[in-house]
Scaffold this motif. Sequence first.
Motif, PDB file in Angstrom:
ATOM      1  N   LEU A  12       0.834  -1.209   0.000  1.00 46.15           N
ATOM      2  CA  LEU A  12       0.000   0.000   0.000  1.00 46.15           C
ATOM      3  C   LEU A  12       0.863   1.251   0.000  1.00 46.15           C
ATOM      4  CD1 LEU A  12      -2.728  -1.114   2.587  1.00 46.15           C
ATOM      5  CD2 LEU A  12      -2.918  -1.060   0.094  1.00 46.15           C
ATOM      6  N   VAL A  13       2.039   1.140   0.631  1.00 47.99           N
ATOM      7  CA  VAL A  13       2.952   2.286   0.652  1.00 47.99           C
ATOM      8  C   VAL A  13       3.684   2.408  -0.678  1.00 47.99           C
ATOM      9  CG1 VAL A  13       4.968   3.283   1.794  1.00 47.99           C
ATOM     10  CG2 VAL A  13       3.224   2.079   3.141  1.00 47.99           C
ATOM     11  N   ALA A  14       4.163   1.268  -1.188  1.00 49.20           N
ATOM     12  CA  ALA A  14       4.890   1.255  -2.467  1.00 49.20           C
ATOM     13  C   ALA A  14       4.106   0.387  -3.439  1.00 49.20           C
ATOM     14  CB  ALA A  14       6.291   0.682  -2.271  1.00 49.20           C
ATOM     15  N   PRO A  15       3.415   0.965  -4.411  1.00 42.27           N
ATOM     16  CA  PRO A  15       2.602   0.193  -5.354  1.00 42.27           C
ATOM     17  C   PRO A  15       3.440  -0.850  -6.084  1.00 42.27           C
ATOM     18  CG  PRO A  15       2.149   2.532  -5.550  1.00 42.27           C
ATOM     19  CD  PRO A  15       3.339   2.410  -4.662  1.00 42.27           C
ATOM     20  N   ALA A  16       2.773  -1.878  -6.572  1.00 43.30           N
ATOM     21  CA  ALA A  16       3.449  -2.969  -7.265  1.00 43.30           C
ATOM     22  C   ALA A  16       4.191  -2.464  -8.482  1.00 43.30           C
ATOM     23  CB  ALA A  16       2.423  -4.034  -7.674  1.00 43.30           C
ATOM     24  N   ALA A  17       5.375  -3.053  -8.720  1.00 48.44           N
ATOM     25  CA  ALA A  17       6.201  -2.633  -9.843  1.00 48.44           C
ATOM     26  C   ALA A  17       5.634  -3.180 -11.146  1.00 48.44           C
ATOM     27  CB  ALA A  17       7.630  -3.119  -9.641  1.00 48.44           C
ATOM     28  N   GLY A  18       6.052  -2.566 -12.261  1.00 51.59           N
ATOM     29  CA  GLY A  18       5.618  -3.018 -13.579  1.00 51.59           C
ATOM     30  C   GLY A  18       4.575  -2.095 -14.166  1.00 51.59           C
ATOM     31  N   SER A  19       4.440  -2.141 -15.474  1.00 47.62           N
ATOM     32  CA  SER A  19       3.450  -1.301 -16.150  1.00 47.62           C
ATOM     33  C   SER A  19       2.049  -1.794 -15.852  1.00 47.62           C
ATOM     34  CB  SER A  19       3.714  -1.314 -17.651  1.00 47.62           C
ATOM     35  OG  SER A  19       3.660  -2.637 -18.157  1.00 47.62           O
ATOM     36  N   SER A  20       1.092  -0.875 -15.859  1.00 50.19           N
ATOM     37  CA  SER A  20      -0.291  -1.175 -15.511  1.00 50.19           C
ATOM     38  C   SER A  20      -1.189  -0.943 -16.711  1.00 50.19           C
ATOM     39  CB  SER A  20      -0.749  -0.299 -14.329  1.00 50.19           C
ATOM     40  OG  SER A  20      -2.095  -0.530 -14.029  1.00 50.19           O
ATOM     41  N   VAL A  21      -2.169  -1.851 -16.906  1.00 50.65           N
ATOM     42  CA  VAL A  21      -3.122  -1.756 -18.021  1.00 50.65           C
ATOM     43  C   VAL A  21      -4.511  -2.044 -17.480  1.00 50.65           C
ATOM     44  CG1 VAL A  21      -3.857  -2.730 -20.214  1.00 50.65           C
ATOM     45  CG2 VAL A  21      -1.431  -2.441 -19.749  1.00 50.65           C
ATOM     46  N   ARG A  22      -5.484  -1.205 -17.854  1.00 53.42           N
ATOM     47  CA  ARG A  22      -6.887  -1.447 -17.529  1.00 53.42           C
ATOM     48  C   ARG A  22      -7.609  -1.861 -18.804  1.00 53.42           C
ATOM     49  NH1 ARG A  22      -6.150   1.925 -13.056  1.00 53.42           N
ATOM     50  NH2 ARG A  22      -7.527   1.358 -11.309  1.00 53.42           N
ATOM     51  N   ALA A  23      -8.296  -3.003 -18.741  1.00 56.99           N
ATOM     52  CA  ALA A  23      -8.991  -3.495 -19.920  1.00 56.99           C
ATOM     53  C   ALA A  23     -10.092  -4.460 -19.510  1.00 56.99           C
ATOM     54  CB  ALA A  23      -8.015  -4.188 -20.868  1.00 56.99           C
ATOM     55  N   ASN A  24     -11.312  -4.259 -20.032  1.00 54.67           N
ATOM     56  CA  ASN A  24     -12.444  -5.173 -19.844  1.00 54.67           C
ATOM     57  C   ASN A  24     -12.736  -5.477 -18.373  1.00 54.67           C
ATOM     58  OD1 ASN A  24     -12.675  -5.430 -22.670  1.00 54.67           O
ATOM     59  ND2 ASN A  24     -11.147  -7.070 -22.683  1.00 54.67           N
ATOM     60  N   GLY A  25     -12.727  -4.432 -17.552  1.00 51.48           N
ATOM     61  CA  GLY A  25     -13.064  -4.589 -16.145  1.00 51.48           C
ATOM     62  C   GLY A  25     -11.973  -5.213 -15.311  1.00 51.48           C
ATOM     63  N   ARG A  26     -10.740  -5.263 -15.817  1.00 53.74           N
ATOM     64  CA  ARG A  26      -9.631  -5.834 -15.069  1.00 53.74           C
ATOM     65  C   ARG A  26      -8.466  -4.866 -15.069  1.00 53.74           C
ATOM     66  NH1 ARG A  26     -10.919 -10.032 -18.716  1.00 53.74           N
ATOM     67  NH2 ARG A  26     -12.281 -11.610 -17.793  1.00 53.74           N
ATOM     68  N   VAL A  27      -7.646  -4.994 -14.019  1.00 52.12           N
ATOM     69  CA  VAL A  27      -6.408  -4.232 -13.924  1.00 52.12           C
ATOM     70  C   VAL A  27      -5.260  -5.218 -14.002  1.00 52.12           C
ATOM     71  CG1 VAL A  27      -5.034  -2.652 -12.541  1.00 52.12           C
ATOM     72  CG2 VAL A  27      -7.526  -2.488 -12.489  1.00 52.12           C
ATOM     73  N   TRP A  28      -4.374  -5.021 -14.987  1.00 49.41           N
ATOM     74  CA  TRP A  28      -3.243  -5.913 -15.200  1.00 49.41           C
ATOM     75  C   TRP A  28      -1.940  -5.227 -14.844  1.00 49.41           C
ATOM     76  CZ3 TRP A  28      -4.151 -10.910 -16.328  1.00 49.41           C
ATOM     77  CH2 TRP A  28      -5.372 -11.249 -16.924  1.00 49.41           C
ATOM     78  N   ARG A  29      -1.038  -5.993 -14.202  1.00 51.92           N
ATOM     79  CA  ARG A  29       0.342  -5.565 -13.991  1.00 51.92           C
ATOM     80  C   ARG A  29       1.230  -6.477 -14.829  1.00 51.92           C
ATOM     81  NH1 ARG A  29       1.400  -0.677 -11.282  1.00 51.92           N
ATOM     82  NH2 ARG A  29      -0.340  -0.325  -9.857  1.00 51.92           N
ATOM     83  N   LEU A  30       2.072  -5.888 -15.665  1.00 49.16           N
ATOM     84  CA  LEU A  30       2.850  -6.645 -16.622  1.00 49.16           C
ATOM     85  C   LEU A  30       4.336  -6.586 -16.291  1.00 49.16           C
ATOM     86  CD1 LEU A  30       1.143  -5.302 -19.880  1.00 49.16           C
ATOM     87  CD2 LEU A  30       0.456  -7.259 -18.507  1.00 49.16           C
ATOM     88  N   SER A  31       5.002  -7.707 -16.454  1.00 51.74           N
ATOM     89  CA  SER A  31       6.453  -7.712 -16.392  1.00 51.74           C
ATOM     90  C   SER A  31       6.987  -7.149 -17.709  1.00 51.74           C
ATOM     91  CB  SER A  31       6.960  -9.144 -16.187  1.00 51.74           C
ATOM     92  OG  SER A  31       6.693  -9.924 -17.345  1.00 51.74           O
ATOM     93  N   PRO A  32       8.273  -6.800 -17.784  1.00 53.49           N
ATOM     94  CA  PRO A  32       8.815  -6.310 -19.069  1.00 53.49           C
ATOM     95  C   PRO A  32       8.575  -7.298 -20.206  1.00 53.49           C
ATOM     96  CG  PRO A  32      10.350  -5.837 -17.301  1.00 53.49           C
ATOM     97  CD  PRO A  32       9.266  -6.669 -16.692  1.00 53.49           C
ATOM     98  N   GLU A  33       8.729  -8.589 -19.943  1.00 52.23           N
ATOM     99  CA  GLU A  33       8.472  -9.580 -20.986  1.00 52.23           C
ATOM    100  C   GLU A  33       6.997  -9.618 -21.348  1.00 52.23           C
ATOM    101  OE1 GLU A  33       9.137 -14.381 -21.847  1.00 52.23           O
ATOM    102  OE2 GLU A  33       9.766 -13.487 -19.942  1.00 52.23           O
ATOM    103  N   GLY A  34       6.123  -9.489 -20.330  1.00 52.27           N
ATOM    104  CA  GLY A  34       4.693  -9.474 -20.604  1.00 52.27           C
ATOM    105  C   GLY A  34       4.263  -8.243 -21.379  1.00 52.27           C
ATOM    106  N   ALA A  35       4.853  -7.084 -21.056  1.00 48.49           N
ATOM    107  CA  ALA A  35       4.503  -5.862 -21.788  1.00 48.49           C
ATOM    108  C   ALA A  35       4.910  -5.978 -23.251  1.00 48.49           C
ATOM    109  CB  ALA A  35       5.194  -4.664 -21.133  1.00 48.49           C
TER     110      ALA A  35
END
Length: 574
Positions: A12-35
């Motif tokens: 809660l103090v330090a948000p999760a690392a990685g890029s964030s994507v919102r799509a179709n009612g979901r929030v995704w956190r992606l690793s560099p390979e996933g992005a």
Amino acid sequence: MLADVLRKCGSLVAPAAGSSVRANGRVWRLSPEGAALFGAAGPALDEWLAGGSAAVVKHGPHRTVYRVALASGTIYVKHCRINGPRAWAREVLRLPKAQLEFENAARLRALGIGAAAPLAWGTSDSRWPGQSYLITRDLDPAVPLPDFLEARPLTASQRQVLARDLGTFIAKLHENGVAHPDPHPGNLLVAWEGEDRPRAERRTVRNGFHFALLDVHAIRFGPPLPWAASRENLVLFNRWFQLRASRADRLRFWLSYRTARAGLVCPEGPKHLERATLASNRRFWVARTARYKGTHRTVRKVRAGRVRGLAVRDLPDAFLRTLLAAPDAAFSQPGTRLLKDCVGSTVAEIELPTAEGTRTVILKRVNTPSASGALKNLFRASSVRRSWLFGHGLCERWLPTPRPLAVFHRYRAGFLPAEGYLLTEKVHDAVGLPEAVKACREAPVLRAWMERLARVVRAMHDRGVSHRDLKAPNIMLAGAARDPATATPVLIDLVGVRAGTGAVPFARCAKELARLNASFLAVRHVTRTECLRFLRAYLGAGASGRGWKTWWSAICRATRAKVAKNARNGRPIG
């Protein structure tokens, strides 16, 4: 649990690392390979499910695992669900399960420990705890260890290499402070990297196995594990192998583990570890047996009119409906062969139609003519219910017995369990032990039977099982009708079986061996020498603090007491 709470507070103090994507009612956190793989739109999960490219690998109320074939390769999607108040409370106190597994996998890979490559994790776009998703890269050609062992028979040299490499891998986990709370082999991926070569070339080419962890959401990280924590984890890991791997291979595993952790002080050796594993297994088996009192993933409730009970889920529905509608009619239908018909019970072979063809199963009816018998069944487990429970209990312990398929009662007045019915698999090409022994005149064959039976009885006692009616008529020789030399003993009629978390006491073991001994007193070619060979095989199958003479004396006394008791009651010794 406290570590999980602190970990969530830190997120809660330090948000999760990685890029964030919102799509179709979901929030995704992606690793560099996933992005790089999914792009700015994020994972197209709905398209994969709707288009049929996602195939179900595992399914349960708490999670579903999909295999998705993409142009860039195969990925896996784990859909974690909340299936009860307890699971919802856990999600309130800790991070989403998919996030835990994503972050733990990344940390394991950073330590040089095999784990699935995490691509993305996601949750519903809501503030409240809910379902979560984890996407990982396929670790081809690695497969779960049980599947690997079933798919390809290993050579002796490969088994030895597997034991040593596995010991080194577990030592690496513990040395890096990694403890997997559920280290069963299904959570271990393995790949063979090498090829079989002539003996002269094996020293120059290192063939070996590579391992990776699955289901890592509950893994704990910390300093190198001390002996107490290492011992606890090794015991859990050894439970599966104690029934399936030889003692020599388990010793190879231990020696490899100790070599890799040379600086660890171990006050106990492999014998202590084996005893602790057996004690842990006995507790595990008792808990597993209790599950068969009700429904779970392999057992369901069945009911038809006044008949109700339990059945395994792979029993055909049409057959089960017909049987429950008129269970007594099964004993007189065409194709039925009566094996026993007396006042107390009726046993018959009936035909079970399956997709692979018709196979023969055994149906037993235990009669309850009086209301008092039905009343007793209300307050205690009936004989068919005990046979059902301990039949599955022996199967869990890898002891030879026919698998129970269904158990049910005909109820009187809606609540009194009267006539009981038990459906089990048939022991193929079997001959009863008394008939086989009386007809056998080949000493090597008879001794082979006795040695195999001694090992089965010893394993039964070591695994916490007591058979209080261990007489020859309750033992079959599977395969004796086809090839007597390779026949193996199978335990039947388990009404007198009891199981606990401790080893069976010496006095009880001696009494049960005496009951078996009394069954052959009238068979002249079962000599005292053959009985002594049986006892030595029984004692040689496990550790024992008493000598064979102590056992022999106790068995002789118990045998005389059994013969005298039956003489007083006017009952023949079966």
